[in-house]
Design an enzyme around this catalytic site. Sequence first.
Site, PDB file in Angstrom:
ATOM      1  N   HIS A  38       0.863  -1.226   0.123  1.00 25.49           N
ATOM      2  CA  HIS A  38      -0.124   0.056  -0.103  1.00 25.49           C
ATOM      3  C   HIS A  38       1.115   1.298   0.074  1.00 25.49           C
ATOM      4  CE1 HIS A  38      -3.118   2.951   1.035  1.00 25.49           C
ATOM      5  NE2 HIS A  38      -2.236   3.516   2.108  1.00 25.49           N
ATOM      6  N   CYS A 109      -4.189   2.126  -4.770  1.00 26.70           N
ATOM      7  CA  CYS A 109      -3.567   2.972  -4.043  1.00 26.70           C
ATOM      8  C   CYS A 109      -2.140   3.280  -4.657  1.00 26.70           C
ATOM      9  CB  CYS A 109      -3.219   2.702  -2.677  1.00 26.70           C
ATOM     10  SG  CYS A 109      -2.419   1.005  -2.489  1.00 26.70           S
TER      11      CYS A 109
END
Length: 165
Positions: A38, A109
């Site tokens: 992430h 993301c």
Amino acid sequence: MDQTDSYPVKLYIYDMSKGMARQLSVPMLGRHIDGIWHTAIVVHGKEYFFGGSIGISSCAPGGTPLGDPDCVVEMGFTEVPGEIFMEYLTSLADSTYRGDKYNLFEHNCNTFSNEVAQFLTGKKIPSYITDLPSDILSTPFGQVLRPLLDSMVINPGGNSITGQP
């Protein structure tokens, strides 16, 4: 504003697997993977990221439930002032990066961080992050898991930049 003002841009990298990918990737995928990444962009004193349901969110750097990043990459500097950056993010949040546009493998993301990093600095985020979905999906186990993983939504917290829930 003085035209020579510049602001540092950082890439925060979090391993969503907390080390499990390193341990289990070879037996499960047949290849080594260091983490399930992430990412977020830190600029103008805030951390910005894209997640499912909310879309583009922000928080204090390191302020998500993920805690401190596993790695910080200095992406360089930008001359884009905060006000213009927020206009840019709002336009993304209203179109390309709405929460309903989130897809774990194709629009996540990391694609957000890559696009924003290029806007701010002209540089891409590291390819080991952006290549991870295709690396996983190129394995037989990745193909078996794809229907399940396609239904997953990742949202590490934060506040929507548009004020929408």
